[in-house]
Enzyme design. Structure first.
Site, PDB file in Angstrom:
ATOM      1  N   SER A   1      -9.999   2.178   2.785  1.00  8.84           N
ATOM      2  CA  SER A   1      -9.093   2.928   1.943  1.00  8.84           C
ATOM      3  C   SER A   1      -8.114   2.060   1.165  1.00  8.84           C
ATOM      4  O   SER A   1      -7.461   2.557   0.238  1.00  8.84           O
ATOM      5  CB  SER A   1      -8.304   3.924   2.805  1.00  8.84           C
ATOM      6  OG  SER A   1      -7.438   3.227   3.700  1.00  8.84           O
TER       7      SER A   1
ATOM      8  N   SER B   1     -10.307  -0.192   6.993  1.00  8.25           N
ATOM      9  CA  SER B   1      -9.731  -0.144   5.649  1.00  8.25           C
ATOM     10  C   SER B   1      -9.016  -1.405   5.165  1.00  8.25           C
ATOM     11  O   SER B   1      -8.614  -1.462   4.008  1.00  8.25           O
ATOM     12  CB  SER B   1      -8.755   1.022   5.539  1.00  8.25           C
ATOM     13  OG  SER B   1      -9.479   2.205   5.406  1.00  8.25           O
TER      14      SER B   1
ATOM     15  N   LYS C   1       0.865  -1.182   0.000  1.00  8.55           N
ATOM     16  CA  LYS C   1       0.000   0.000   0.000  1.00  8.55           C
ATOM     17  C   LYS C   1       0.902   1.233   0.000  1.00  8.55           C
ATOM     18  O   LYS C   1       1.935   1.247   0.685  1.00  8.55           O
ATOM     19  CB  LYS C   1      -0.890  -0.019   1.257  1.00  8.55           C
ATOM     20  CG  LYS C   1      -1.918   1.108   1.319  1.00  8.55           C
ATOM     21  CD  LYS C   1      -2.889   0.927   2.491  1.00  8.55           C
ATOM     22  CE  LYS C   1      -3.911   2.047   2.571  1.00  8.55           C
ATOM     23  NZ  LYS C   1      -4.901   1.864   3.645  1.00  8.55           N
TER      24      LYS C   1
HETATM   25  N1  GLN Z   1     -13.406   4.582   6.129  1.00  6.51           N
HETATM   26  C1  GLN Z   1     -12.834   5.055   7.348  1.00  6.51           C
HETATM   27  C2  GLN Z   1     -12.417   6.488   7.169  1.00  6.51           C
HETATM   28  O1  GLN Z   1     -12.696   7.024   6.170  1.00  6.51           O
HETATM   29  C3  GLN Z   1     -11.679   4.185   7.758  1.00  6.51           C
HETATM   30  C4  GLN Z   1     -10.449   4.423   6.974  1.00  6.51           C
HETATM   31  C5  GLN Z   1      -9.315   3.575   7.395  1.00  6.51           C
HETATM   32  O2  GLN Z   1      -9.476   2.537   8.055  1.00  6.51           O
HETATM   33  N2  GLN Z   1      -8.113   3.988   7.023  1.00  6.51           N
HETATM   34  O3  GLN Z   1     -11.811   7.074   8.001  1.00  6.51           O
END
Ligand code: GLN
Length: 507
Positions: free
Chosen positions: A174, A198, A96
């Site tokens: 994400s 995410s 990532k």
């Molecule tokens: N969807 C959540 C957010 O927008 C979690 C994102 C994540 O786990 N990095 O913050």
């Protein structure tokens, strides 16, 4: 903007010959390398050719590091020939683009860091690819939501990622690039991070297995910070067994991360074969209430019956404060983000606006130009909840509710071994369908956020399909119980074949 596979790669020549390699498990790839069925160079070229062929339809990679990958593959082949190989030596992996990689751009999918090349590796990058590490080959850096803020991979400065199961739909976020790459067979596995879901939500939306370990189990050194008390690195792979191999190599104490926990790592691979008979699994009633789509509910309940037939004892439990997890998270996470992101000021590194006259103008314009809309929204919310007069009403209150959520789990684990629920409320949604409604987007993580607030390990695995789209099953465990989660997932995957389904068009 994108770096394609480098010189020396001739996809057309090799694609046919090595076509089946991307369907092999990590264990089988390791055996293939050791018995010289194929070399790491051949395996790496196979993946690079697949990326070149299929990624234009997905946008799962921000950077492909073809030349470096082939050099790492050659080093792995030398280790294999010398009989010095470990179980992962020579096997490709995607990172990532939130993990710092020396000499290779680390963008965090933001214009702010489009020009950023870290002078050092994240600890996990060293552990997986470094000279003294596991010997895996890095294929490239995967797309993601900007600074990991999002649930659909639509906030990336490099454009959205498409779901290989239906390219009109989101892959989740994400870690959308990581999952799209693995689901389409453009990497055997990928690293990912999970601040509020995410790893798990995108794994659920793409038929993968993804695990977020206990907070502190995997080093955060060199992982670009979003919300430091919640961020945790993990892995997405096709199976629990594949995930166990990679997580084993990533985990462990790191003196460079003060929140990393000094505690030996369990034998994750060795623990996979234990029978699950007699295991007590709790179903929180709040996770099956209104808001869960019927099709997803049916698939999750069918998985519960499967586990029951394998000897697990199913009990209904309650996590009464879980409905508060989304509002709590959207105070705590933006507060920490607003502090973490204050370092991007146009002075030290990252995007710097041009034609500036005053220092204030430098800050304003560099940050205004470098950050996308969602990141700016989080910074404003975070600054607001931390400001004088609002701190007690919002931030302090959220910390108190966080403790209640943690207490819910502590109580639950007094009577059950693990907690089971859906990962997401429904299957993957259509691209663009929630981008204008941040609150609808935030509600995506209703089932995943509590595990981050409590710091417990949690994972998602596929439990079937609704109208051709994957549904995820979530398992949450007590602190440092990664081995148990992977064990249950592996036993479920031995009895089912959902995880073996591959999206059409990416054969
Ligand atoms: N969807 C959540 C957010 O927008 C979690 C994102 C994540 O786990 N990095 O913050």
């Amino acid at each position: 903007m994108r770096a394609g596979p480098g010189p020396g790669v001739h996809p057309g020549d090799i694609a046919f010959k090595y076509e089946p390699m991307h369907t092999l498990s990590i264990k089988a790839l390791g055996e293939g390398l050791k018995t010289k069925k194929f070399s790491s160079r051949e395996l790496t070229q196979h993946y690079l050719s697949r990326i070149e062929r299929h990624d234009p339809a997905l946008n799962s990679y921000i950077t492909v590091t073809a030349e470096q990958a082939l050099a790492q593959a050659d080093a792995a082949d030398a280790r294999l020939a010398a009989g010095e190989a470990g179980p992962l030596t020579g096997i490709p992996l995607a990172q990532k683009d939130i993990f710092c990689t020396a000499g290779v751009r680390t963008s965090c999918a933001s214009k702010m860091l489009d020009n950023f090349v870290a002078p050092y590796n994240a600890t996990i990058v060293d552990k997986l690819h470094g000279a003294d590490g596991a010997g895996m080959v890095m294929l490239g850096k995967c797309n993601m939501d900007e600074f990991a803020m999002g649930s659909s991979n639509e906030t990336s400065w490099y454009g959205p990622v498409k779901n290989p199961w239906d390219t009109g739909r989101v892959p989740g976020g994400s870690s959308g690039g990581s999952v799209a790459a693995v689901a389409a067979g453009l990497a055997p596995a990928a690293t990912a991070t999970d601040t509020g879901g995410s790893i798990r939500q995108p794994a659920a939306l793409t038929n993968l297995t993804g695990i977020k370990p206990t907070y502190g189990r995997v080093s955060r050194y060199g992982m670009i910070a979003f919300a430091s008390s919640l961020d945790q690195a993990g892995v997405v792979a096709r199976t629990a067994e594949d995930a166990a191999y990679v997580l084993q190599a990533m985990s462990g104490f790191d003196p460079r991360d003060s929140t990393s926990v000094e505690r030996p790592v369990d034998d994750l691979v060795g623990g996979l074969e234990r029978p699950i008979k007699g295991l007590r699994i709790g179903l929180p009633k709040e996770y099956f209430a209104e808001g869960l789509a019927d099709g997803a509910r049916e698939r999750v309940m069918a998985a519960v019956e499967q586990l029951r037939s394998m000897g697990a004892e199913i009990v209904e439990i309650s996590l009464p404060n879980s409905p508060l997890s989304v509002p709590t998270y959207y105070v705590v996470a933006p507060a920490e983000a607003s502090s973490n992101l204050s370092r991007y000021d146009g002075v030290r590194y990252g995007h710097r606006a041009e034609g500036i006259k005053t220092l204030e103008e430098l800050y304003k314009r560099s940050r205004g130009e470098g950050f996308g809309a969602e990141v700016q929204r989080r910074i404003m919310v975070g600054t607001y909840v931390l400001s004088h007069g609002y701190y007690d009403a919002y931030y302090l209150q959220a910390q108190k509710v966080r403790k209640l959520i943690y207490d819910d789990f502590r109580r639950a684990f007094e009577s059950v071994d693990l907690v089971l629920g859906p990962t997401a409320t429904d299957v993957a949604f259509e691209l663009g369908s929630k981008t204008d409604d941040p609150v609808a987007m935030y509600l995506n993580d209703i089932y995943t956020i509590a595990a981050n607030l409590a710091g417990i390990p949690a994972m998602s695995l596929s439990c079937g399909f609704v109208d051709g789209l994957p549904v995820g099953l979530q398992l949450m465990g007590n602190y440092f119980d990664e081995a148990r989660l992977l064990n249950v997932a592996h036993q479920y995957q031995l009895a089912t074949d959902w995880h073996q389904q591959h999206p059409r068009g990416f054969e």
